[in-house]
Scaffold this motif. Sequence first.
Motif, PDB file in Angstrom:
ATOM      1  N   SER A 131       0.831  -1.214   0.000  1.00  0.00           N
ATOM      2  CA  SER A 131       0.000   0.000   0.000  1.00  0.00           C
ATOM      3  C   SER A 131       0.857   1.252   0.000  1.00  0.00           C
ATOM      4  O   SER A 131       1.914   1.308   0.633  1.00  0.00           O
ATOM      5  CB  SER A 131      -0.942   0.004   1.208  1.00  0.00           C
ATOM      6  N   LYS A 183      -3.738   3.701  -2.176  1.00  0.00           N
ATOM      7  CA  LYS A 183      -3.545   2.731  -3.256  1.00  0.00           C
ATOM      8  C   LYS A 183      -3.052   1.413  -2.662  1.00  0.00           C
ATOM      9  O   LYS A 183      -2.090   1.392  -1.891  1.00  0.00           O
ATOM     10  CB  LYS A 183      -2.550   3.238  -4.296  1.00  0.00           C
ATOM     11  N   LYS A 184      -3.725   0.284  -3.019  1.00  0.00           N
ATOM     12  CA  LYS A 184      -3.351  -1.016  -2.490  1.00  0.00           C
ATOM     13  C   LYS A 184      -3.389  -2.074  -3.592  1.00  0.00           C
ATOM     14  O   LYS A 184      -4.264  -2.053  -4.450  1.00  0.00           O
ATOM     15  CB  LYS A 184      -4.304  -1.436  -1.371  1.00  0.00           C
ATOM     16  N   LEU A 203       2.497  -1.107  -8.859  1.00  0.00           N
ATOM     17  CA  LEU A 203       1.663   0.019  -8.449  1.00  0.00           C
ATOM     18  C   LEU A 203       1.833   1.176  -9.424  1.00  0.00           C
ATOM     19  O   LEU A 203       2.964   1.550  -9.748  1.00  0.00           O
ATOM     20  CB  LEU A 203       2.033   0.487  -7.040  1.00  0.00           C
TER      21      LEU A 203
END
Length: 398
Positions: free
Chosen positions: A44, A48-49, A60
Amino acid sequence: MDKHLLALASTFLIGGAVYGQTSGIVKGKVVDGQNNPLGSVTVSIGDKKVRTDHRGHFRLHGVDQNTVIKFSYMGYQTTTIDYVFSSASREVVIDPITLISNEQAIDEVEVFGERNKKPKGLEMITRMPLKPSDQIQSISVISNKVIQDQGILTLTDAVRNIPGVTLFGSYGGVKESLSTRGFRGVPVLKNGVRMDSQFQTASGVVDMQGVESIQMIKGSAAVTQGVITDIGNAGGVINVVTKTPNFTNSGEIGVRAGSWGQFRPTFDFQTVLDKKQTVAFRMDGAYERSDSYRKSVSSNRVYLNPSLAWKPTDKTTITLEGDYFNDNRTPVNSAVNLNPSQGVNALYVIPNNKFLGFNSDNNNTEMKSFMAQINHELTDRWSIRASIATSSYQVDNQ
């Protein structure tokens, strides 16, 4: 162009350029203390994860220039790292992140499955790499956990956990034929390949020591491979998935004893053969002998299941496995028709303490199989799989 509109457009362009320079992509890999990949780790950054895949990889998008990346996983200490993007690259690969086990956090965890992962070998009968929850057809899976807890020894005992599946006939106790949904003759596959049998699955005899799981698919999808003449059936298709190496070092020995002289020792050993953990070997085996409440009735069997797995690359796995089954038992009939020529059924039920036959009567069943399989992952979403198999089924009634 109006000077006010020109100034506004310039502001948008400059803002877009600044945003493009202060965000990027971060990807990497998460491993444990033994350098084994960790799947389902939560990675994370702010809100955002993402979760790592089964190889420990994550990716990511839209990461700010100055950021803190957090890694959390049950049973391991939460780890955070600070990262600053360089001006030269917008995509950064982080060296493997090692999570430290926190053994004091949890006394015991009992796992019955893996989240977001389909059972091993399921795609061999569904022909689609989807989880059971994503399938549109009815699928039943009997795991090795259920097989062990219930002490299952035969295929018939295992499929009793599946609604609508029954034993059609045992052919004197030496074979098993199954039926479901009103259809006789359920095809039995081994790792997606039809066992050497006729349509009534009379050779569907397996030893549970080498079975990882048993899966059955019902519904319209069960007829897609052909009806009766091949591996499809309107009632359903059963797939027996055998044990193969899991790239761990472990072993297990068991002994089972029961009434009427039953004695069954078993073993299951697997080991990694090289330091890079690219080659692994596994061997399962069992021996069983028992008598019966009927005089002169006995049985014995030997089962061996060796397998070898090789990972030439992170995305390619080659598996070789063999299967040997040798069963000797006295065939038993519980009733005979004393007047078949007159068209009248005059059944005589044999008393429990009697045996219709000779002391030398014996039915020998010998089954051998070999399978080679290769699985290559082209991308995170695409993979290719190929297999070749051969088997033999020999029955000798003496």
